[in-house]
Design an enzyme around this catalytic site. Structure first.
Site, PDB file in Angstrom:
ATOM      1  N   LYS A  35       0.826  -1.210   0.000  1.00  0.00           N
ATOM      2  CA  LYS A  35       0.000   0.000   0.000  1.00  0.00           C
ATOM      3  C   LYS A  35       0.864   1.264   0.000  1.00  0.00           C
ATOM      4  O   LYS A  35       0.579   2.216  -0.722  1.00  0.00           O
ATOM      5  CB  LYS A  35      -0.874  -0.042   1.251  1.00  0.00           C
ATOM      6  CG  LYS A  35      -2.050   0.849   1.246  1.00  0.00           C
ATOM      7  CD  LYS A  35      -3.124   0.325   2.209  1.00  0.00           C
ATOM      8  CE  LYS A  35      -2.584  -0.133   3.536  1.00  0.00           C
ATOM      9  NZ  LYS A  35      -2.375   0.953   4.496  1.00  0.00           N
TER      10      LYS A  35
ATOM     11  N   ARG B 139     -10.899   2.126   9.006  1.00  0.00           N
ATOM     12  CA  ARG B 139     -10.585   0.719   9.281  1.00  0.00           C
ATOM     13  C   ARG B 139     -11.732  -0.017   9.939  1.00  0.00           C
ATOM     14  O   ARG B 139     -11.658  -1.234  10.110  1.00  0.00           O
ATOM     15  CB  ARG B 139      -9.380   0.671  10.207  1.00  0.00           C
ATOM     16  CG  ARG B 139      -8.082   0.219   9.533  1.00  0.00           C
ATOM     17  CD  ARG B 139      -7.085   0.136  10.600  1.00  0.00           C
ATOM     18  NE  ARG B 139      -5.840  -0.483  10.481  1.00  0.00           N
ATOM     19  CZ  ARG B 139      -4.714   0.097  10.086  1.00  0.00           C
ATOM     20  NH1 ARG B 139      -4.720   1.300   9.595  1.00  0.00           N
ATOM     21  NH2 ARG B 139      -3.578  -0.540  10.184  1.00  0.00           N
TER      22      ARG B 139
ATOM     23  N   ARG C 183       9.587  -9.860   5.150  1.00  0.00           N
ATOM     24  CA  ARG C 183       9.709  -8.483   5.656  1.00  0.00           C
ATOM     25  C   ARG C 183      10.359  -8.462   7.037  1.00  0.00           C
ATOM     26  O   ARG C 183      11.226  -7.646   7.320  1.00  0.00           O
ATOM     27  CB  ARG C 183       8.310  -7.867   5.704  1.00  0.00           C
ATOM     28  CG  ARG C 183       8.215  -6.492   6.336  1.00  0.00           C
ATOM     29  CD  ARG C 183       6.910  -5.843   5.863  1.00  0.00           C
ATOM     30  NE  ARG C 183       6.388  -4.871   6.787  1.00  0.00           N
ATOM     31  CZ  ARG C 183       5.204  -4.287   6.653  1.00  0.00           C
ATOM     32  NH1 ARG C 183       4.415  -4.583   5.668  1.00  0.00           N
ATOM     33  NH2 ARG C 183       4.795  -3.397   7.531  1.00  0.00           N
TER      34      ARG C 183
ATOM     35  N   ARG D  83       9.880  -0.147  13.810  1.00  0.00           N
ATOM     36  CA  ARG D  83       8.456  -0.353  14.114  1.00  0.00           C
ATOM     37  C   ARG D  83       8.295  -1.534  15.055  1.00  0.00           C
ATOM     38  O   ARG D  83       8.619  -2.661  14.722  1.00  0.00           O
ATOM     39  CB  ARG D  83       7.673  -0.601  12.812  1.00  0.00           C
ATOM     40  CG  ARG D  83       7.286   0.674  12.111  1.00  0.00           C
ATOM     41  CD  ARG D  83       6.391   0.400  10.927  1.00  0.00           C
ATOM     42  NE  ARG D  83       5.068  -0.099  11.302  1.00  0.00           N
ATOM     43  CZ  ARG D  83       4.023  -0.043  10.487  1.00  0.00           C
ATOM     44  NH1 ARG D  83       4.136   0.485   9.301  1.00  0.00           N
ATOM     45  NH2 ARG D  83       2.855  -0.518  10.864  1.00  0.00           N
TER      46      ARG D  83
ATOM     47  N   ARG E  36      -2.491  -8.390  12.932  1.00  0.00           N
ATOM     48  CA  ARG E  36      -3.013  -7.267  12.149  1.00  0.00           C
ATOM     49  C   ARG E  36      -3.794  -7.754  10.928  1.00  0.00           C
ATOM     50  O   ARG E  36      -4.781  -7.133  10.533  1.00  0.00           O
ATOM     51  CB  ARG E  36      -1.873  -6.324  11.752  1.00  0.00           C
ATOM     52  CG  ARG E  36      -1.425  -5.468  12.954  1.00  0.00           C
ATOM     53  CD  ARG E  36      -0.117  -4.766  12.724  1.00  0.00           C
ATOM     54  NE  ARG E  36      -0.145  -3.903  11.572  1.00  0.00           N
ATOM     55  CZ  ARG E  36       0.930  -3.541  10.864  1.00  0.00           C
ATOM     56  NH1 ARG E  36       2.111  -3.992  11.209  1.00  0.00           N
ATOM     57  NH2 ARG E  36       0.817  -2.744   9.851  1.00  0.00           N
TER      58      ARG E  36
HETATM   59  P1  AMP Z   1      -0.675   1.195   9.947  1.00  0.00           P
HETATM   60  O1  AMP Z   1       0.637   1.892   9.833  1.00  0.00           O
HETATM   61  O2  AMP Z   1      -1.754   1.845   9.123  1.00  0.00           O
HETATM   62  O3  AMP Z   1      -0.601  -0.269   9.719  1.00  0.00           O
HETATM   63  O4  AMP Z   1      -1.149   1.386  11.472  1.00  0.00           O
HETATM   64  C1  AMP Z   1      -0.391   0.912  12.555  1.00  0.00           C
HETATM   65  C2  AMP Z   1      -1.297   0.711  13.759  1.00  0.00           C
HETATM   66  O5  AMP Z   1      -1.911   1.954  14.139  1.00  0.00           O
HETATM   67  C3  AMP Z   1      -2.463  -0.233  13.547  1.00  0.00           C
HETATM   68  O6  AMP Z   1      -2.089  -1.582  13.730  1.00  0.00           O
HETATM   69  C4  AMP Z   1      -3.456   0.246  14.605  1.00  0.00           C
HETATM   70  O7  AMP Z   1      -3.070  -0.174  15.897  1.00  0.00           O
HETATM   71  C5  AMP Z   1      -3.259   1.750  14.555  1.00  0.00           C
HETATM   72  N1  AMP Z   1      -4.153   2.387  13.566  1.00  0.00           N
HETATM   73  C6  AMP Z   1      -3.775   3.030  12.416  1.00  0.00           C
HETATM   74  N2  AMP Z   1      -4.847   3.494  11.751  1.00  0.00           N
HETATM   75  C7  AMP Z   1      -5.934   3.135  12.473  1.00  0.00           C
HETATM   76  C8  AMP Z   1      -7.331   3.304  12.303  1.00  0.00           C
HETATM   77  N3  AMP Z   1      -7.839   3.936  11.239  1.00  0.00           N
HETATM   78  N4  AMP Z   1      -8.144   2.804  13.274  1.00  0.00           N
HETATM   79  C9  AMP Z   1      -7.674   2.182  14.352  1.00  0.00           C
HETATM   80  N5  AMP Z   1      -6.371   1.966  14.567  1.00  0.00           N
HETATM   81  C10 AMP Z   1      -5.493   2.446  13.643  1.00  0.00           C
END
Ligand code: AMP
Length: 187
Positions: free
Chosen positions: A13, A88, A127, A135, A146
């Site tokens: 993405k 999400r 990865r 991270r 996730r």
């Molecule tokens: P990402 O980098 O988008 O994978 O986000 C990393 C983490 O941030 C996720 O695993 C969630 O814990 C939190 N997170 C990011 N965006 C959201 C969202 N829209 N709603 C809820 N949690 C989020």
């Protein structure tokens, strides 16, 4: 140009978002990046979010919506934005509709990068083994969690846009350039 980009962890993405950002001169609005900044700055919100993120779970809809509402009215979003990692949950999608309506804004394209779970797991193992990132959620257990959360909470959001006839699904199991080509064909 306002875009929503969906894809499970490992779908590529980030790479595709960058291509769209450069093409349309729009900004990336990544709730994950915004949360990581809060964690780094050790704000109250960051402290609350950290444990949840490290476990691969979702931060509350309320926190996310308040971040998004503040973010998309900033001047750099005037030309448009690409929502990455948001919405999400169904609640976030419905709230987003209300926010956009009040701002008289529209989403032009909703794009899903689709990848089979088996391939995602393979990519995750790769990865993690290659990863030198900081991270905390880049370990295989959390990544698997996730993916599970994506299936449970985010696939219903994708269905929401599909039912509204707004969704474009792209095969994410091709070479990066092929995925980009397919995405750019939508415009
Ligand atoms: P990402 O980098 O988008 O994978 O986000 C990393 C983490 O941030 C996720 O695993 C969630 O814990 C939190 N997170 C990011 N965006 C959201 C969202 N829209 N709603 C809820 N949690 C989020």
């Amino acid at each position: 140009m306002n875009i929503i980009l969906f894809g499970p962890p490992g779908a590529g993405k980030g790479t595709q978002a960058e291509i769209l950002i450069n093409k349309f001169k729009i900004v990336q609005v990544s709730t994950g990046d915004m949360l990581r900044e809060e964690v780094k700055a050790e704000t109250d919100l960051g402290k609350e979010a950290k444990l949840i993120m490290d476990n691969g779970e979702l931060v509350s809809d309320q926190i996310i919506m308040s971040m998004i509402k503040k973010r998309i009215v900033k001047s750099d979003c005037k030309n448009g934005f690409i929502l990455d990692g948001f919405p999400r949950t169904l609640k976030q999608a419905i709230e987003l509709d209300k926010v956009l309506e009040s701002l008289k804004l529209n989403i032009d394209k909703v794009i899903e990068i689709n990848v089979d779970e088996e391939l995602l797991l393979k990519r995750i193992i790769k990865r993690v083994s290659e990863s030198k990132t900081t991270r905390n959620d880049d370990n295989s257990e959390t990544l698997k969690k996730r993916i599970q959360v994506y299936k449970n909470d985010t696939l219903p959001v994708i269905k929401y846009y599909r039912d509204l006839n707004k969704l474009h699904t792209i095969n994410g199991m091709q070479k990066i350039e092929e995925v980009s080509k397919d995405i750019l064909k939508l415009f």
